[in-house]
Design an enzyme around this catalytic site. Sequence first.
Site, PDB file in Angstrom:
ATOM      1  N   PRO A  13       0.821  -1.217   0.000  1.00 34.07           N
ATOM      2  CA  PRO A  13       0.000   0.000   0.000  1.00 34.07           C
ATOM      3  C   PRO A  13       0.850   1.260   0.000  1.00 34.07           C
ATOM      4  O   PRO A  13       1.938   1.296   0.572  1.00 34.07           O
ATOM      5  CB  PRO A  13      -0.813  -0.126   1.297  1.00 34.07           C
ATOM      6  CG  PRO A  13      -0.749  -1.570   1.670  1.00 34.07           C
ATOM      7  CD  PRO A  13       0.568  -2.074   1.173  1.00 34.07           C
TER       8      PRO A  13
ATOM      9  N   GLY B 221       1.739   4.042  -4.895  1.00 36.05           N
ATOM     10  CA  GLY B 221       1.307   4.807  -6.063  1.00 36.05           C
ATOM     11  C   GLY B 221       0.675   3.993  -7.171  1.00 36.05           C
ATOM     12  O   GLY B 221       0.739   4.400  -8.330  1.00 36.05           O
TER      13      GLY B 221
ATOM     14  N   SER C 112      11.338 -18.603   3.594  1.00 37.05           N
ATOM     15  CA  SER C 112      12.574 -17.832   3.462  1.00 37.05           C
ATOM     16  C   SER C 112      13.295 -17.612   4.781  1.00 37.05           C
ATOM     17  O   SER C 112      14.398 -17.064   4.787  1.00 37.05           O
ATOM     18  CB  SER C 112      12.264 -16.471   2.823  1.00 37.05           C
ATOM     19  OG  SER C 112      11.378 -15.731   3.634  1.00 37.05           O
TER      20      SER C 112
ATOM     21  N   LYS D 152      12.788  -6.947   0.442  1.00 38.34           N
ATOM     22  CA  LYS D 152      13.540  -7.333   1.635  1.00 38.34           C
ATOM     23  C   LYS D 152      14.811  -6.502   1.782  1.00 38.34           C
ATOM     24  O   LYS D 152      15.163  -6.063   2.888  1.00 38.34           O
ATOM     25  CB  LYS D 152      13.886  -8.821   1.574  1.00 38.34           C
ATOM     26  CG  LYS D 152      12.667  -9.743   1.644  1.00 38.34           C
ATOM     27  CD  LYS D 152      13.060 -11.197   1.464  1.00 38.34           C
ATOM     28  CE  LYS D 152      11.839 -12.115   1.536  1.00 38.34           C
ATOM     29  NZ  LYS D 152      12.177 -13.531   1.333  1.00 38.34           N
TER      30      LYS D 152
END
Length: 851
Positions: free
Chosen positions: A367, A370, A717, A760
């Site tokens: 969020p 743009g 991960s 990340k």
Amino acid sequence: MAEPREPTLASVPIPDELAGMCLFSTVVFPLDVVSVQLNRPRSLRMITANPGESAIVACFFPRDPEATDVTAAEELLPVGVACRVIHRMRMPNETVQVVFQGLRRIKLKQVLRAEPFLSMRVEAIDEREPRGSDVDGLIYRCMEMVDALVKGDTGYPPEMVNILRMNIAGGGRFADLIGAHLNWPVSVKRRIVGLESVRDRLRLVEETLQESVAKVQVEGEVAQKTRANLDARQREHLLRAQLKTIRAELGMEGDGEAETADLRERVAAADLPAEAREAAVRELDRMGAMPAASSEYHVARTYVSWILDLPWGLAVRPRVDLEKARRILERDHHGLEDVKERILQFLAVRRLKDDPRGPILCLAGPPGVGKTSLGKSVAEALGRPYVRVSVGGLRDEAEIKGHRRTYVGAMPGKILQALKRAGARDALFMLDEIDKMGSDVRGDPSSAMLEVLDPEQNAAFLDHYLDLPFDLSRVFFVATANVLDNIPGPLRDRMEVVTLSGYTLHEKREIACRHLVPRVLDEHGLSAKDLTIDDEALAALIEGYTREAGVRELQRKLAALCRQRALEVAGGAPSPSKGQAPAAKAGAKAASKTAPKAAAKHPGALAVTAADLERLLGPAPFEPSERALDPQVGVALGLAWTPAGGDILSIEAALVPGKGQVKITGRLGEVMKESFEAAYSWVRSVAEELGIDPGEFLRHDVHLHVPDGATPKDGPSAGVTIATCLASLYTGKPVRSDLAMTGEITLKGRVLPVGGIKEKVLAAHRAGVKTVLLPAANRKDLARLPEEVKAQLTFVLTEDAHKNLEAALMPIYLPGTRTRSVVEPPLPSVGPAGPEARAREGRRTRGARED
């Protein structure tokens, strides 16, 4: 007194050299009289140089119908007409009107000169009238077709047929008369003049007459059908007038008649497809037979109104201006270079090939980065209307495809409703939050969306309410999503995903300066004269008060500053500053009492610095870095991807006396729990290599915890981070606090690639991490990182978990850790300070060795 006989073609001698001209818009036939208005300079000079009423000139015709001037023989047709000037008159607009009489055909041999007018060497053509039954047959057929043409076309006088019959002196003269007096194109008349052979001339006239007669017959049939339709309409109008009178006598007349008539006029004037027009007329007929107060009448009226309000036609749009699109994207958005380049590539394809079928763009990202504003910029660049529909939370298929008209209160779906608001069939359609569509027993809206977004199907999109095919192929669909995994596979296959990652500190600062600060100032009625924020304050605001991938929270913080300033500018008493000392509050209150009233109403500009943020906004909720300040045993930093962008994930582990049991907390998902099991098994399998006593796994329980336990966490991960945390715990070696890592681990210690690398790495950069451990297979993802981020980070790419441990674990042992090796003395920069602290650490170390 007998009238003089008409001169024959061979009676007038033609000189070998003649002054000539080119006729562009008319044709002169032999023995024909034509009035020509001359306005070209070369033609005016020619007619002036040949005075008298009997001058003979050569008239030729251009080869190219579009030509406006000719000077060479190659540009003229080889056969022309020698003409006598029988009258000339100068006109007020500097032109000369000349009446030519055609004498005979001539052949162009050479253009002697082009200036000041054309001078030509010509040769008169000796025409002989052929004899034979074939010529007589051609003349007879042509005469019959002229008769049919004059009868079918009211533009010709009836006496033309008799005039032609009386002047059949031969085939050549007959062909010239027809060519001169029939309304044929100039190109056809030039071909007739240019044919030397009389037989060829008659055949050409015959072919042209056949085409003209066929055209007149078709036009006559169309006119007859039109008259029949008009008669039917008049009959219908008469019957409706009688029906209106009958309804008035029965007391059934009301406002419905006028409304139905108005709708009929709108349907007749609207540019509707045939199927839609038939459906509208059918409903209007039903309305005419129903009372205006009945419910069915209102249902039919609403249906016809929807048909009329939808944009069935296609507006003419200018071609895509790529430079304009680039300027608009650069103006409205800072950063996102790869995303803007991908959008420009998409628009370039649309410019080169106007094919409605193509990929549907899906802007995916956290969020506040743009996504929606990008859609607005693309709509402005294309010059198309912009319409947005939020599909998040939709659970009913009818919201997309509409309700059937059998239901009370039925309406079309959101797609057609939005196109009605846009007023254009080629609008830019923003499908917001497409990853948040739901489903229940009433239907699956994502399945209904397949027909909307499939280029092979949406050319005939069928809404349940309208029950008519509507062409959506020209709509430019752009979807937005936060999490792609929530989009069903078939729907995601229809879209081309363009990923928007988070912004760096520099990009956020630029966005704030260019867009956010002017916007919030305007929204709060302020200007740059009332409030200024320096660069250091912006950086401190971004790092200490916001921790997000986008800039939405940053805009809210800027708005908070503007609200406080607006209160002062508007003349209200300033609110107590957050965290302000009582003495400071009292001083501010006293100062406000003694200050002049004019100063309170018109305060000077407030320059916000980094030191003012805590006073204005309260303590910063985020430290400059959330990572541990000192290396610790059993604590490792991982990198995670969330719907809000990348984030730092601190993983902690502790050993407690027990029997080798494992405990996991922190609201972890199934995949992350499996990652812990794989990492734990790998650490136990290489315990000897790591210098760990295998008995430690049986004498102690291990507790793994991921802080922020209320937030769900999942994914593979974190495997290498968990393995590093466990290895640090059992070996006693601390993990570097300026290092973060990500990657999936296998039971054999292989490090597998993961996704979300850009998000990340940006999170690690925001948290102040200096080194990032990544799987070697993710090397290709480094190219997508901003150069300023890559310049401030060190990347270590590994394929084996042993390499991760070499880079992450420090070659020291902290006091109090349980390890098979001899514990080294504590380092002053790492261990606790002071004699009492060292004594406590010594007691813990001796206890650890005794165990």
